[in-house]
Design a protein around this motif. Structure first.
Motif, mmCIF file in Angstrom:
data_model
loop_
_atom_site.group_PDB
_atom_site.id
_atom_site.type_symbol
_atom_site.label_atom_id
_atom_site.label_comp_id
_atom_site.label_asym_id
_atom_site.label_seq_id
_atom_site.Cartn_x
_atom_site.Cartn_y
_atom_site.Cartn_z
ATOM 1 N N ARG A 1 0.878 -1.181 0.000
ATOM 2 C CA ARG A 1 0.000 0.000 0.000
ATOM 3 C C ARG A 1 0.914 1.230 0.000
ATOM 4 N NH1 ARG A 1 -4.008 -1.231 4.958
ATOM 5 N NH2 ARG A 1 -4.943 0.724 4.230
ATOM 6 N N TYR A 2 1.465 1.496 -1.181
ATOM 7 C CA TYR A 2 2.530 2.493 -1.279
ATOM 8 C C TYR A 2 2.014 3.925 -1.117
ATOM 9 C CZ TYR A 2 4.976 -1.579 -3.059
ATOM 10 O OH TYR A 2 5.523 -2.829 -3.189
ATOM 11 N N GLY A 3 0.722 4.141 -1.385
ATOM 12 C CA GLY A 3 0.166 5.474 -1.150
ATOM 13 C C GLY A 3 0.236 5.848 0.311
ATOM 14 N N TYR A 4 -0.143 4.918 1.220
ATOM 15 C CA TYR A 4 -0.061 5.179 2.662
ATOM 16 C C TYR A 4 1.396 5.295 3.128
ATOM 17 C CZ TYR A 4 -5.057 4.244 3.072
ATOM 18 O OH TYR A 4 -6.434 4.308 2.956
ATOM 19 N N VAL A 5 2.291 4.592 2.453
ATOM 20 C CA VAL A 5 3.716 4.720 2.795
ATOM 21 C C VAL A 5 4.198 6.148 2.557
ATOM 22 C CG1 VAL A 5 6.051 3.979 2.160
ATOM 23 C CG2 VAL A 5 4.218 2.287 2.338
ATOM 24 N N CYS A 6 3.803 6.714 1.427
ATOM 25 C CA CYS A 6 4.199 8.095 1.131
ATOM 26 C C CYS A 6 3.615 9.065 2.153
ATOM 27 C CB CYS A 6 3.732 8.468 -0.276
ATOM 28 S SG CYS A 6 4.544 7.512 -1.593
ATOM 29 N N ILE A 7 2.360 8.826 2.586
ATOM 30 C CA ILE A 7 1.734 9.710 3.574
ATOM 31 C C ILE A 7 2.470 9.610 4.901
ATOM 32 C CG2 ILE A 7 -0.367 10.063 4.921
ATOM 33 C CD1 ILE A 7 -1.954 9.180 2.445
ATOM 34 N N ALA A 8 2.871 8.395 5.297
ATOM 35 C CA ALA A 8 3.590 8.223 6.562
ATOM 36 C C ALA A 8 4.936 8.951 6.538
ATOM 37 C CB ALA A 8 3.788 6.742 6.835
ATOM 38 N N MET A 9 5.665 8.862 5.416
ATOM 39 C CA MET A 9 6.961 9.544 5.326
ATOM 40 C C MET A 9 6.794 11.053 5.314
ATOM 41 S SD MET A 9 9.095 7.183 5.579
ATOM 42 C CE MET A 9 10.481 8.267 5.483
ATOM 43 N N GLU A 10 5.731 11.541 4.681
ATOM 44 C CA GLU A 10 5.478 12.981 4.702
ATOM 45 C C GLU A 10 5.196 13.464 6.113
ATOM 46 O OE1 GLU A 10 2.557 16.321 2.571
ATOM 47 O OE2 GLU A 10 2.389 14.185 2.040
ATOM 48 N N ALA A 11 4.417 12.668 6.870
ATOM 49 C CA ALA A 11 4.130 13.028 8.268
ATOM 50 C C ALA A 11 5.404 13.042 9.099
ATOM 51 C CB ALA A 11 3.117 12.042 8.854
ATOM 52 N N LEU A 12 6.249 12.058 8.883
ATOM 53 C CA LEU A 12 7.520 12.019 9.618
ATOM 54 C C LEU A 12 8.395 13.226 9.310
ATOM 55 C CD1 LEU A 12 8.350 8.234 9.260
ATOM 56 C CD2 LEU A 12 8.013 9.439 11.399
ATOM 57 N N ASP A 13 8.450 13.598 8.042
ATOM 58 C CA ASP A 13 9.259 14.760 7.651
ATOM 59 C C ASP A 13 8.776 16.022 8.342
ATOM 60 O OD1 ASP A 13 10.678 13.069 6.047
ATOM 61 O OD2 ASP A 13 9.631 13.618 4.198
ATOM 62 N N GLN A 14 7.449 16.215 8.401
ATOM 63 C CA GLN A 14 6.904 17.417 9.029
ATOM 64 C C GLN A 14 7.159 17.419 10.532
ATOM 65 O OE1 GLN A 14 2.934 18.588 7.971
ATOM 66 N NE2 GLN A 14 3.159 17.983 5.810
ATOM 67 N N LEU A 15 7.055 16.258 11.153
ATOM 68 C CA LEU A 15 7.338 16.193 12.586
ATOM 69 C C LEU A 15 8.810 16.493 12.866
ATOM 70 C CD1 LEU A 15 5.234 13.070 13.627
ATOM 71 C CD2 LEU A 15 4.830 15.440 14.298
ATOM 72 N N LEU A 16 9.683 15.996 12.019
ATOM 73 C CA LEU A 16 11.114 16.274 12.213
ATOM 74 C C LEU A 16 11.421 17.757 12.078
ATOM 75 C CD1 LEU A 16 12.976 13.380 10.361
ATOM 76 C CD2 LEU A 16 13.195 13.986 12.758
ATOM 77 N N MET A 17 10.804 18.394 11.112
ATOM 78 C CA MET A 17 11.064 19.807 10.890
ATOM 79 C C MET A 17 10.516 20.660 12.027
ATOM 80 S SD MET A 17 12.732 19.841 8.065
ATOM 81 C CE MET A 17 12.688 21.579 7.646
ATOM 82 N N ALA A 18 9.448 20.196 12.677
ATOM 83 C CA ALA A 18 8.795 21.015 13.708
ATOM 84 C C ALA A 18 9.362 20.787 15.090
ATOM 85 C CB ALA A 18 7.293 20.735 13.704
ATOM 86 N N CYS A 19 9.814 19.585 15.411
ATOM 87 C CA CYS A 19 10.186 19.227 16.782
ATOM 88 C C CYS A 19 11.700 19.209 16.932
ATOM 89 C CB CYS A 19 9.615 17.853 17.145
ATOM 90 S SG CYS A 19 7.816 17.789 17.018
ATOM 91 N N HIS A 20 12.219 20.003 17.860
ATOM 92 C CA HIS A 20 13.648 20.032 18.165
ATOM 93 C C HIS A 20 13.876 19.876 19.657
ATOM 94 C CE1 HIS A 20 15.379 21.959 14.285
ATOM 95 N NE2 HIS A 20 14.288 21.251 14.023
#
Length: 805
Positions: free
Chosen positions: A70-89
């Motif tokens: 289910r590669y569509g959900y994989v892309c959504i999960a990686m996008e969520a991870l990227d945004q969390l990384l950029m926001a949380c320090h």
């Protein structure tokens, strides 16, 4: 019933899981639910202690979706991870990063190129984040290996292959950025990492078949690789240069890339322009060490390494070759000697049957000589002078170093080494500029250099003349004397002339006569050709322009007239062409120096003789001799009278203009023997006589002085004849000794040397017997009348036990 139970259970689930679930839409094509993503981000910022659980749960979902394709959900999960990384320090982000890297690893391990590219893009975003807290335990070994593997992708579809390779390059760039910022993290400069990163970059830099995907990428893999490679080298500290350069050398060796030269040169140009300038000498040392390690490799490989060295030296900042300047030249000169041996023997390594050819070795020798010049041009003036002395000390001198290199090389090997080293010396001197000739041509350099003008090899003599010309010419006047011809008006040359300094006058006073002698002797060589006379004319002209005062001008005119006498003498050593060439050289130079002195009567006499020669004996002028088909007469019997330059007439007009012509009236008779060596002998004799005069035993009270000897003309004449005869006998004696050692069998030479050593030992024993004094007796002085015993050496004395401890 089941729906109610599910709803009840859903309400009881942890809030972070419900927030994570809410970001996934029912249809993956709709993409990330932005409103719910904002809620999740706010929750993570408000409760940072939950961040690691959010990461773990996202990782769990991503693994499940990958397994279910289910590669569509994989892309959504990686996008969520990227945004969390950029926001949380926050400080607890390290645990979240571990979950993130685990998910990236899952994607990189997948067989799907899209997932690999997706994971790489997320890792690159993560690499650009500056974390507030350092990680002590994080490892990037897997990512280095995987990204390096992607750089070597061989996927069937060329567009997909290009995308995978570029993703691997960006991944390696991300690893470097992430690790070099923090010293507490993994050391990317370790050998196991560099051995993967550098060859992967060079592979993509080298492959010309890869081009960027049209419409998808703005740059090709080679362009991206070069940018990444420059960034890697630019971040290298002093201690990391070696680990970064060694894989480059190994890659060029393993793929036989030295022979093509172009790629190796391109690599090291990137390296030299990318590293910090103060570290450039470390790259040079690495290349020199690699050249030594490949001493037995093929000539093309060695020539490729030398070519890279030459290019690197040009880029290198002036004077930053490092503290081991002479080591650089020592390595290059060593390669010249080895190349000469290989050329004569036809093999680089007889044990490996590694054959070589003359053409290959000649190309290598030219590359080494060019490199020596490139290195020398990066050095300050004072270091170039040291290099010149260093190279001169390496040139084999006849009779002292008869053969260098392998025993097979012999005399021919020594001659070839002499030529190669003189060519190297010429490369160093071509751009050498010094206002002080005493510093540019010290005695320790000039004396051995001039000794090569007496050699029979015409190539060696021509190289020596070229070296002298390049050192004496300080105002770039050499090209104005390129053609040996009669100049009616030297003003067209626009010569740059400065007044001679005090140092120049001292130099000519000290070394002038030696220079004149060797110029004369070079003209008297039977195998001198057109190029030799051209070089001699240039040298004489430069001496007149650069270093001439009134005394030097008279000496040079006297030398030119001596050359005319040399050509007139019926000497069997000189051919008819050589005699005409010396006449033409003398005429061309006298025409030049007469216009430099600006004495009208002198100029008029020279011009009259030249005009008469043009009518009656044109073969005594350069225009008829120094051409492709020289017009040589059958004999020179008609050369007399007015077609010759008259010494008495020149002396008269110069004396009337205030020149000191006393030396001009003295015939120029140079001696072949070394005047300096004879003068040293004289000085030693003077010192001994001075010591004898000061010794009390020779004081007037002890001994009457002998009457002074009457010195007459006959006495001086006999002394000169005896001196010449003694010199001839000494020269003949040296020739016989050299001939014996060259032709006699080894047993005879060994027996001769053994007899000499035995004779020397017996003489030493006699001297020791006379000089060792008897030791004092332990019991007191010897009794009266007792015969004195033989002297006992100290090591044979018997001492009482109380005296020994």
């Amino acid at each position: 019933m089941y729906a109610g139970v599910c709803g009840c259970c859903g309400a009881l689930r942890p809030r972070y899981k419900r927030l994570v679930d809410n970001i996934f839409p029912e249809d993956p094509e709709d993409g990330l639910v932005k409103v719910n993503m904002e809620k999740l981000t706010f929750y993570a910022l408000s409760a940072p202690e939950k961040l690691d659980r959010i990461g773990a749960y996202l990782s769990e979902r991503l693994s499940r979706d990958v397994a279910r394709h289910r590669y569509g959900y994989v892309c959504i999960a990686m996008e969520a991870l990227d945004q969390l990384l950029m926001a949380c320090h926050c400080q607890s982000i390290n645990l979240f990063v571990e979950s993130f890297l685990t998910m990236v690893r899952k994607l990189l391990e997948a067989d799907k190129p899209n997932l690999q590219i997706l994971g790489t893009n997320s890792f690159v975003k993560f690499a650009n984040i500056e974390e507030d807290t350092a990680s002590y335990h994080r490892s990037y070994d897997f990512f280095v290996s995987r990204f390096s593997e992607m750089c070597h992708s061989s996927y069937e579809d060329p567009d997909v292959r290009t995308k995978i390779r570029m993703a691997g390059i960006r991944g390696l760039q991300g690893v470097v950025r992430k690790t070099v910022r923090d010293e507490l993290q993994a050391n990317i400069w370790e050998r196991q990492h560099m051995d993967k990163i550098v060859p992967s970059l060079l592979f993509n830099l080298q492959d010309p078949t890869d081009s960027g995907s049209p419409g998808c990428e703005k740059e090709s893999p080679a362009e991206l690789t070069e940018r990444c490679f420059r960034e890697l080298l630019g971040r290298a500290a002093y201690g990391n240069i070696k680990n970064a350069i060694k894989p480059v050398l190994m890659h060029l060796d393993n793929h036989s890339l030295w022979e093509g030269k172009s790629f190796a040169v391109r690599c090291f140009k990137i390296i030299m322009y990318s590293i910090q300038s103060q570290h450039s000498h470390l790259v040079i040392q690495q290349l020199l060490g690699h050249l030594d390690a490949n001493s037995k490799s093929s000539a093309t490989v060695r020539a490729g390494i030398v070519e890279v060295l030459s290019e690197a030296a040009v880029i290198e900042a002036s004077g930053s070759v490092g503290p081991t300047v002479l080591e650089v030249f020592n390595t290059l000169l060593k390669q010249l000697r080895l190349s000469v041996d290989y050329e004569l023997t036809g093999s680089c390594d007889p044990y490996c049957n590694n054959k070589t050819t003359t053409d290959q070795e000649r190309q290598l020798q030219e590359a080494v000589i060019k490199t020596i010049g490139s290195f020398a041009n990066t050095l300050p003036i004072y270091q170039r002078a040291e290099v010149m002395l260093f190279i001169m000390g390496k040139i084999p001198v006849p009779g002292i170093y008869p053969a260098l290199g392998s025993p097979i090389a012999g005399f021919e090997g020594s001659r070839m080494i002499q030529v190669m080293l003189l060519k190297s010396l010429l490369q160093v001197t071509e751009r050498y500029e010094s206002s002080n000739m005493l510093a540019a041509l010290p005695s320790s350099f000039l004396e051995p250099l001039l000794s090569f003008t007496l050699m029979e090899d015409p190539e060696i003599r021509l190289l020596v003349l070229s070296i002298l010309i390049s050192l004496i010419d300080r105002h770039q006047n050499t090209h104005k004397f390129t053609f040996l011809s009669i100049l009616s008006d030297i003003s067209v040359l626009k010569l740059k002339v400065d007044k001679c300094s005090r140092q120049d006058n001292l130099f000519m006073k000290k070394h002038g006569q030696r220079l004149y002698r060797h110029i004369f002797l070079t003209c008297s060589e039977e195998n001198s050709g057109r190029s030799h006379y051209q070089a001699l004319y240039t040298l004489l002209a430069l001496l007149s322009v650069e270093l001439a005062n009134e005394e030097v001008v008279v000496d040079l005119i006297r030398l030119a007239l001596a050359l005319q006498d040399l050509a007139l003498a019926n000497d069997e050593r000189l051919s008819l062409y050589n005699r005409c060439a010396v006449h033409a050289l003398s005429a061309a130079y006298l025409s030049l120096i007469s216009q430099l002195t600006t004495v009208p009567a002198f100029c008029q006499h020279i011009q009259e003789v030249i005009e008469l020669r043009q009518k009656e004996v044109p073969y005594l002028l350069p225009e008829d001799i120094f051409i492709e088909n020289p017009r040589v007469p059958e004999s020179l019997e008609r050369v007399e009278g007015e077609v010759l330059f008259q010494q008495f007439q020149i002396a008269e007009v110069l004396g009337g203009s205030g020149y000191n012509i006393e030396i001009l009236n003295t015939p120029f008779t140079p001696q072949i023997t070394d005047e300096d060596r004879l003068s040293k002998r004289k000085s030693i004799g003077d010192t001994i006589s001075l010591q004898m005069d000061m010794d009390p035993r020779y004081s007037p009270e002890r001994e009457q002085k002998s009457p002074a000897e009457q010195i007459t003309f006959e006495t001086l004449k006999n002394a000169i004849v005896d001196s010449v005869n003694g010199e001839e006998q000494e020269r003949e004696k040296r020739r016989l000794v050299v001939e014996r050692f060259q032709t006699a069998p080894f047993e005879e030479i060994a027996a001769h040397c053994g007899a000499k050593s035995s004779l020397l030992q017996s003489k030493l024993d006699q001297i020791f017997e006379l000089t060792i004094r008897p030791p004092p007796s332990p019991s007191g002085s010897a009794s009266q009348g007792q015969t004195p015993t033989r002297s006992v050496p100290v090591y044979e004395m018997k001492f009482p036990d109380l005296c020994v401890y």
